[in-house]
Design an enzyme around this catalytic site. Structure first.
Site, PDB file in Angstrom:
ATOM      1  N   TYR A  56       0.808  -1.312   0.114  1.00 24.00           N
ATOM      2  CA  TYR A  56      -0.034  -0.028  -0.165  1.00 24.00           C
ATOM      3  C   TYR A  56       0.951   1.268  -0.126  1.00 24.00           C
ATOM      4  O   TYR A  56       1.526   1.605   0.847  1.00 24.00           O
ATOM      5  CB  TYR A  56      -0.845  -0.079   1.204  1.00 24.00           C
ATOM      6  CG  TYR A  56      -1.811  -1.004   1.274  1.00 24.00           C
ATOM      7  CD1 TYR A  56      -2.222  -1.969   0.112  1.00 24.00           C
ATOM      8  CD2 TYR A  56      -2.602  -1.440   2.602  1.00 24.00           C
ATOM      9  CE1 TYR A  56      -3.163  -3.009   0.066  1.00 24.00           C
ATOM     10  CE2 TYR A  56      -3.454  -2.431   2.572  1.00 24.00           C
ATOM     11  CZ  TYR A  56      -3.709  -3.374   1.332  1.00 24.00           C
ATOM     12  OH  TYR A  56      -4.882  -4.348   1.538  1.00 24.00           O
ATOM     13  N   LEU A 205     -17.516  -3.077   2.382  1.00 28.05           N
ATOM     14  CA  LEU A 205     -18.495  -2.264   1.862  1.00 28.05           C
ATOM     15  C   LEU A 205     -18.463  -2.152   0.310  1.00 28.05           C
ATOM     16  O   LEU A 205     -18.829  -1.355  -0.404  1.00 28.05           O
ATOM     17  CB  LEU A 205     -18.222  -0.925   2.576  1.00 28.05           C
ATOM     18  CG  LEU A 205     -17.830  -0.680   3.832  1.00 28.05           C
ATOM     19  CD1 LEU A 205     -17.430   0.741   4.329  1.00 28.05           C
ATOM     20  CD2 LEU A 205     -19.111  -1.207   4.650  1.00 28.05           C
TER      21      LEU A 205
HETATM   22  N1  LIG Z   1      -6.063  -8.634   1.325  1.00 22.15           N
HETATM   23  C1  LIG Z   1      -6.426  -7.768   0.030  1.00 22.15           C
HETATM   24  O1  LIG Z   1      -5.894  -8.283  -0.919  1.00 22.15           O
HETATM   25  C2  LIG Z   1      -7.082  -6.700   0.321  1.00 22.15           C
HETATM   26  C3  LIG Z   1      -7.544  -6.037  -0.904  1.00 22.15           C
HETATM   27  C4  LIG Z   1      -8.455  -4.985  -0.658  1.00 22.15           C
HETATM   28  C5  LIG Z   1      -8.575  -4.228   0.552  1.00 22.15           C
HETATM   29  N2  LIG Z   1      -8.116  -5.107   1.766  1.00 22.15           N
HETATM   30  C6  LIG Z   1      -8.131  -4.457   3.104  1.00 22.15           C
HETATM   31  O2  LIG Z   1      -9.582  -4.200   3.384  1.00 22.15           O
HETATM   32  C7  LIG Z   1      -9.423  -2.887   3.679  1.00 22.15           C
HETATM   33  C8  LIG Z   1     -10.941  -2.619   3.295  1.00 22.15           C
HETATM   34  O3  LIG Z   1     -11.279  -2.549   1.838  1.00 22.15           O
HETATM   35  P1  LIG Z   1     -11.466  -1.550   0.833  1.00 22.15           P
HETATM   36  O4  LIG Z   1     -10.957  -0.199   1.260  1.00 22.15           O
HETATM   37  O5  LIG Z   1     -11.002  -1.946  -0.301  1.00 22.15           O
HETATM   38  O6  LIG Z   1     -13.025  -1.369   0.691  1.00 22.15           O
HETATM   39  P2  LIG Z   1     -14.404  -1.077   1.835  1.00 22.15           P
HETATM   40  O7  LIG Z   1     -13.989  -1.096   2.902  1.00 22.15           O
HETATM   41  O8  LIG Z   1     -15.107  -1.949   1.230  1.00 22.15           O
HETATM   42  O9  LIG Z   1     -14.655   0.305   1.235  1.00 22.15           O
HETATM   43  C9  LIG Z   1     -13.866   1.371   1.280  1.00 22.15           C
HETATM   44  C10 LIG Z   1     -14.299   2.591   0.617  1.00 22.15           C
HETATM   45  O10 LIG Z   1     -15.615   3.063   1.193  1.00 22.15           O
HETATM   46  C11 LIG Z   1     -15.718   4.251   1.449  1.00 22.15           C
HETATM   47  N3  LIG Z   1     -16.457   4.466   2.630  1.00 22.15           N
HETATM   48  C12 LIG Z   1     -15.985   3.761   4.043  1.00 22.15           C
HETATM   49  N4  LIG Z   1     -16.803   3.878   4.828  1.00 22.15           N
HETATM   50  C13 LIG Z   1     -17.879   4.674   4.216  1.00 22.15           C
HETATM   51  C14 LIG Z   1     -19.134   5.084   4.621  1.00 22.15           C
HETATM   52  N5  LIG Z   1     -19.577   4.931   6.106  1.00 22.15           N
HETATM   53  N6  LIG Z   1     -19.968   5.923   3.905  1.00 22.15           N
HETATM   54  C15 LIG Z   1     -19.537   6.145   2.627  1.00 22.15           C
HETATM   55  N7  LIG Z   1     -18.222   5.672   1.891  1.00 22.15           N
HETATM   56  C16 LIG Z   1     -17.450   5.006   3.040  1.00 22.15           C
HETATM   57  C17 LIG Z   1     -14.232   4.837   1.624  1.00 22.15           C
HETATM   58  O11 LIG Z   1     -13.822   6.242   1.446  1.00 22.15           O
HETATM   59  P3  LIG Z   1     -13.037   7.074   2.376  1.00 22.15           P
HETATM   60  O12 LIG Z   1     -11.599   6.345   2.474  1.00 22.15           O
HETATM   61  O13 LIG Z   1     -12.683   8.126   1.481  1.00 22.15           O
HETATM   62  O14 LIG Z   1     -13.866   7.091   3.504  1.00 22.15           O
HETATM   63  C18 LIG Z   1     -13.593   3.805   0.714  1.00 22.15           C
HETATM   64  O15 LIG Z   1     -13.518   4.456  -0.639  1.00 22.15           O
HETATM   65  C19 LIG Z   1      -8.379  -2.102   3.046  1.00 22.15           C
HETATM   66  O16 LIG Z   1      -8.272  -0.972   3.726  1.00 22.15           O
HETATM   67  C20 LIG Z   1      -7.344  -3.165   3.120  1.00 22.15           C
HETATM   68  O17 LIG Z   1      -6.963  -3.052   4.528  1.00 22.15           O
HETATM   69  C21 LIG Z   1      -7.216  -6.136   1.372  1.00 22.15           C
END
Ligand SMILES: NC(=O)c1ccc[n+]([C@@H]2O[C@H](COP(=O)([O-])OP(=O)(O)OC[C@H]3O[C@@H](n4cnc5c(N)ncnc54)[C@H](OP(=O)(O)O)[C@@H]3O)[C@@H](O)[C@H]2O)c1
Length: 325
Positions: A56, A205
């Protein structure tokens, strides 16, 4: 905040994903001060699981998490990942879970995180060129040396999980799981339960889609990961909006927000599951963490179970090839 066990590791059942603070999505890296406030607020609200990865940034997200955790390290289960980048002769962008690469990667992560141990160290993707036994063997040595406390895998298939677990107990699998990515249900979740391995759903999400806040991708920066994602493009995106609307309808009925409903549904799937919603904003970490207090009725859960499936793969073609190995 309720706690659960991933294997024998105690964590708050809602964690915080730090990726979007520095990587992959529009606005990443634009406000580190707010990102650090978000991590602090999460800790104040009882979140103990913070998720990052070497790739990241690369590197900047671990540095940010390290800065935020100064003086509070002991309160936190720090999870990071290796293997999506190579420090050996494989070439920088290659998957590399060779013992030599892990040895280099772990030292970098420890330094950037400002710590002398990683609570949960995940292989980020299965490396087809290194037998999983060799990878886990090296991780087991790091456990012996005290540099790593627990071992995890990400997006591994069931055979790999079994082989890995036979070498050293695997604490958690981290894979995509949400109302629009149900892939782990038929095979992976039953296998984890049989083995006593915990599950950490990433992108719970739907990369923000399930919150209902994304009605168009026009404002996404060109390098936003979602810009070329099959579910966020063309006709698929338009069709998937229906799914976001259906989540919103349940949320209105439950007196909650769509993000909270998406998380409460995941929490209802078992007490071995700890999603890590990602945000870089204090307001949203407060909203997401409050999902811990949302109880959905049997009828609401059934409605969510039967939602119209998402249209389009959850990763692009190149990304899909790395899953489930
Ligand atoms: N192992 C893997 O291969 C892998 C792959 C992807 C992700 N991950 C991990 O999983 C974590 C979460 O996944 P993700 O960030 O991809 O997706 P997510 O948690 O499904 O969604 C995050 C997105 O939603 C927005 N968001 C969050 N809370 C919100 C709310 N209450 N209302 C409206 N929008 C909201 C965020 O924007 P803002 O940030 O602008 O609030 C961001 O753009 C990552 O941080 C990472 O640590 C792991």
């Amino acid at each position: 905040m309720k706690h659960i066990k991933l294997g024998d590791l105690d964590v708050s059942r809602i964690g915080l994903g730090a990726m979007s603070m520095s990587h992959a999505y529009t606005g990443a890296g634009s406000d580190d001060a707010e990102s650090i406030r978000t991590i602090h607020r999460a800790l104040d609200l009882g979140v103990t699981l913070i998720d990052t990865a070497e790739v990241y940034g690369p590197y900047t997200n671990e540095e940010l998490v390290g800065r935020a955790l100064k003086g509070r390290r002991d309160q936190v289960v720090v999870a990071t990942k290796f293997g999506f980048m190579s420090h050996t002769d494989h070439g920088a962008g290659a998957l590399d879970s060779s013992p030599q690469n892990i040895r280099i990667a772990v030292e970098g992560s420890l330094k950037r995180l400002g710590t002398d141990y990683i609570d949960l160290y995940y292989q980020h993707r299965v490396d087809p060129d290194t037998p999983i036994e060799e990878t886990v063997g090296t991780l087991a040595e790091l456990v012996e040396e005290g540099k790593v406390r627990h071992i995890g895998l990400s997006e591994a298939g069931v055979e790999t999980i079994r082989r890995a677990h036979a070498v050293h107990p695997i604490t958690a699998l981290q894979s995509e799981y949400s109302l629009w990515t149900r892939d782990p249900e038929p095979e992976v979740l039953p296998t984890l339960r049989e083995l006593g391995v915990g599950f950490v759903p990433y992108s719970p999400l739907g990369h923000g889609f399930l919150t209902g806040q994304i009605r168009s991708t026009d404002d996404f920066a060109d390098d936003d990961w979602r810009k070329n994602n099959p579910r966020f493009t063309g006709e698929n995106f338009q069709r998937n909006l229906r799914l976001a609307d259906e989540v919103k309808a349940v949320a209105d009925e439950a007196g909650a927000t769509p993000a909270q409903v998406a998380l409460a549904w995941l929490l209802a799937q078992g007490d071995d599951i700890a999603p890590i919603p990602g945000t870089k904003r204090v307001e949203r970490v407060e909203e997401n963490t409050a999902a811990d207090g949302i109880e959905l009725s049997a009828e609401q859960l059934a409605k969510l179970d039967n939602l119209t499936p998402a249209v389009g793969d959850h990763h692009d073609e190149a990304g899909t090839r790395l899953l489930g190995r």
